[in-house]
Motif scaffolding. Structure first.
Motif, PDB file in Angstrom:
ATOM      1  N   HIS A 169       0.828  -1.183  -0.118  1.00 31.41           N
ATOM      2  CA  HIS A 169       0.045   0.047  -0.073  1.00 31.41           C
ATOM      3  C   HIS A 169       0.805   1.217   0.103  1.00 31.41           C
ATOM      4  O   HIS A 169       0.269   2.413  -0.325  1.00 31.41           O
ATOM      5  CB  HIS A 169      -0.976   0.100   1.352  1.00 31.41           C
ATOM      6  CG  HIS A 169      -2.212  -1.217   1.020  1.00 31.41           C
ATOM      7  ND1 HIS A 169      -2.916  -1.038   0.017  1.00 31.41           N
ATOM      8  CD2 HIS A 169      -2.352  -2.115   1.977  1.00 31.41           C
ATOM      9  CE1 HIS A 169      -3.952  -2.086   0.391  1.00 31.41           C
ATOM     10  NE2 HIS A 169      -3.447  -2.622   1.391  1.00 31.41           N
ATOM     11  N   GLU A 170       2.162   1.106   0.288  1.00 26.67           N
ATOM     12  CA  GLU A 170       2.876   2.399   0.800  1.00 26.67           C
ATOM     13  C   GLU A 170       4.068   2.355  -0.434  1.00 26.67           C
ATOM     14  O   GLU A 170       5.042   3.297  -0.591  1.00 26.67           O
ATOM     15  CB  GLU A 170       3.561   2.435   2.035  1.00 26.67           C
ATOM     16  CG  GLU A 170       2.472   2.681   3.086  1.00 26.67           C
ATOM     17  CD  GLU A 170       2.788   2.708   4.325  1.00 26.67           C
ATOM     18  OE1 GLU A 170       3.843   2.647   4.728  1.00 26.67           O
ATOM     19  OE2 GLU A 170       2.292   3.132   5.358  1.00 26.67           O
ATOM     20  N   THR A 171       4.230   1.224  -1.228  1.00 24.17           N
ATOM     21  CA  THR A 171       5.490   1.279  -2.116  1.00 24.17           C
ATOM     22  C   THR A 171       5.090   0.730  -3.392  1.00 24.17           C
ATOM     23  O   THR A 171       4.289   0.048  -3.714  1.00 24.17           O
ATOM     24  CB  THR A 171       6.406   0.393  -1.558  1.00 24.17           C
ATOM     25  OG1 THR A 171       6.977   0.584  -0.183  1.00 24.17           O
ATOM     26  CG2 THR A 171       7.742   0.181  -2.522  1.00 24.17           C
ATOM     27  N   SER A 201       8.005   5.386  -2.325  1.00 26.57           N
ATOM     28  CA  SER A 201       7.217   4.867  -1.247  1.00 26.57           C
ATOM     29  C   SER A 201       6.729   6.163  -0.393  1.00 26.57           C
ATOM     30  O   SER A 201       7.373   7.211  -0.440  1.00 26.57           O
ATOM     31  CB  SER A 201       8.101   4.209  -0.452  1.00 26.57           C
ATOM     32  OG  SER A 201       9.381   4.889   0.172  1.00 26.57           O
ATOM     33  N   PHE A 202       5.595   5.808   0.366  1.00 23.68           N
ATOM     34  CA  PHE A 202       5.277   6.750   1.298  1.00 23.68           C
ATOM     35  C   PHE A 202       6.171   7.134   2.209  1.00 23.68           C
ATOM     36  O   PHE A 202       7.042   6.617   2.786  1.00 23.68           O
ATOM     37  CB  PHE A 202       3.918   6.261   2.081  1.00 23.68           C
ATOM     38  CG  PHE A 202       3.540   7.226   2.988  1.00 23.68           C
ATOM     39  CD1 PHE A 202       2.700   8.318   2.680  1.00 23.68           C
ATOM     40  CD2 PHE A 202       3.706   6.649   4.296  1.00 23.68           C
ATOM     41  CE1 PHE A 202       2.325   9.094   3.759  1.00 23.68           C
ATOM     42  CE2 PHE A 202       3.445   7.539   5.509  1.00 23.68           C
ATOM     43  CZ  PHE A 202       2.454   8.585   5.072  1.00 23.68           C
ATOM     44  N   HIS A 237       5.871  10.601   4.767  1.00 24.11           N
ATOM     45  CA  HIS A 237       5.025  11.097   6.193  1.00 24.11           C
ATOM     46  C   HIS A 237       3.805  11.775   5.573  1.00 24.11           C
ATOM     47  O   HIS A 237       3.884  12.419   4.355  1.00 24.11           O
ATOM     48  CB  HIS A 237       5.848  11.609   6.689  1.00 24.11           C
ATOM     49  CG  HIS A 237       6.777  12.765   6.351  1.00 24.11           C
ATOM     50  ND1 HIS A 237       7.855  12.799   5.176  1.00 24.11           N
ATOM     51  CD2 HIS A 237       6.512  14.115   6.424  1.00 24.11           C
ATOM     52  CE1 HIS A 237       8.154  13.795   4.949  1.00 24.11           C
ATOM     53  NE2 HIS A 237       7.265  14.853   5.492  1.00 24.11           N
TER      54      HIS A 237
END
Ligand SMILES: [Zn+2]
Length: 78
Positions: free
Chosen positions: A22-24, A45-46, A48
């Motif tokens: 979900h973040e990469t 990637s996410f 913050h």
């Protein structure tokens, strides 16, 4: 999104991408320099979340907003 070639630092084309989580996301990139032409994989990637401060724009982060300075002056005189 601009990804530069790690070999020659030229602009690349993102041929395709796929989610790793979900973040990469994994990007398949191709160097546009015909004398290099490297293909490689990169990850985005996410990092913050950004907290809203209510302050004026930071022109170093958003230089495209600099041309709207006239509209910001309306708030300065209010
Ligand atoms: Zn290259």
């Amino acid at each position: 999104m601009l990804i530069t070639c790690p070999q020659c630092l030229t602009k690349t084309r993102i041929a395709t991408s796929r989610a790793i989580s979900h973040e990469t996301r994994e990007l398949y990139c191709q160097c546009l320099n015909l004398n290099c032409g490297k293909t490689f994989v990169a990850h985005i990637s996410f990092s913050h979340f950004i907290q809203s401060t209510g302050k004026k724009p930071d022109f170093d982060l958003q230089p495209e907003l600099r041309k709207d300075n006239g509209q910001l002056e309306i708030f300065e005189h209010a």
